[in-house]
Design a protein around this motif. Structure first.
Motif: not given
Ligand SMILES: Nc1ncnc2c1ncn2[C@@H]1O[C@H](COP(=O)(O)OP(=O)(O)OP(=O)(O)O)[C@@H](O)[C@H]1O
Length: 250
Positions: A40-42, A44-48
């Motif tokens: 789901q959104t948030g 952490g997929k993009s973080t990975v």
């Molecule tokens: N540079 C940053 N500083 C602080 N928090 C961050 C940063 N980048 C991401 N986050 C937080 O880390 C969490 C994971 O973010 P991420 O973008 O990895 O999720 P995601 O699964 O890719 O979401 P989406 O599907 O919405 O793109 C979120 O709560 C986001 O707000």
């Protein structure tokens, strides 16, 4: 690590200051696999993905891509790893073939060879005849094909896609996914892709990994053509993934 493991994450965590996004992530992607990363959104997929690309550093654990630490040894992965994003990120002042060959020229491939490889990959993604067109002359699906050809023409070991098909209409997206998966399999590339669409994952991937906030890897399942061809099995997997993404027990 075996030679067959292209990506390995062990006990990986990431915190932004005191905000912990991920912890205890263990996952692997093997050579020649297409793996979908869902959540789901948030979640952490993009973080990975950013940590695998080396643009962000893990705060815990170990990450290896083709045997290297992608953050500490960023330069060692040049040319081995290619990325395509949600938007095509093409340079508007360069034609399709000029966009494609850019990465090759940066890698100091001679111009004639770069042009040949770029034209070959444009043809493989079914863009014969569009090489000399500028991005504004192409449809969204065609631009995304150029972006995929650009990613593949450096002959990377690993292709990372972050929501690369999500901005296209359903039909265009489906055709492009099928063509891309066929090319990836034919040329034995390894691919990790992020999507929020469960159908995309089931259609393209050999394996799905679902991330859940505060849990990490909450579900991991293999997919094959037998499952894809069986509507009941595919629907059951869809349900398990959806329940997991929504936070229900998997
Ligand atoms: N540079 C940053 N500083 C602080 N928090 C961050 C940063 N980048 C991401 N986050 C937080 O880390 C969490 C994971 O973010 P991420 O973008 O990895 O999720 P995601 O699964 O890719 O979401 P989406 O599907 O919405 O793109 C979120 O709560 C986001 O707000």
């Amino acid at each position: 690590m075996t030679d067959q493991t292209v990506i390995r994450l062990e006990g990986v965590g990431k915190a932004y200051g005191s905000f912990r996004v991920l912890s205890g992530i263990d996952m692997q992607v093997h050579k020649g696999e297409i793996v979908a990363l869902l959540g789901q959104t948030g979640a952490g997929k993009s973080t990975v993905m950013n940590m695998i690309m080396g643009t962000q550093e893990a705060t815990e654990g170990t990450i290896r891509v083709a045997g290297h630490d992608p953050h500490a040894e960023f330069a060692r992965l040049r040319g081995k790893l290619a990325v395509s994003f949600q938007t095509d990120r093409l340079l508007p002042w360069r034609t399709a073939v000029e966009n494609c060959e850019l990465g090759l020229l940066i890698l100091k491939i001679p111009a004639a060879e770069a042009r040949k490889r770029a034209l070959t990959w444009l043809s493989r993604v079914k863009l014969d005849g569009a090489a000399d067109k500028y991005p504004h002359e192409l449809s969204g699906g065609m631009r995304q094909r150029v972006s995929l050809a650009r990613a593949l023409c450096v002959d990377p070991e690993l292709v990372l896609l972050d929501e690369s098909f999500s901005q296209l209409d359903h039909v265009t997206s489906r055709t492009l996914r099928q063509d891309f998966a066929a090319v990836v399999r034919e040329y034995k590339k390894t691919c990790l892709f992020v999507t929020h669409r469960i159908d995309d994952a089931i259609e393209m991937a050999d394996r799905v990994i679902v991330l859940r906030p505060k849990v990490g890897v909450a579900l991991e399942e293999s997919i094959d053509d037998t499952l894809r061809a069986d509507p009941a099995q595919a629907a059951a997997l869809h349900g398990r993934i959806a329940a997991c993404m929504d936070g229900d027990p998997a």
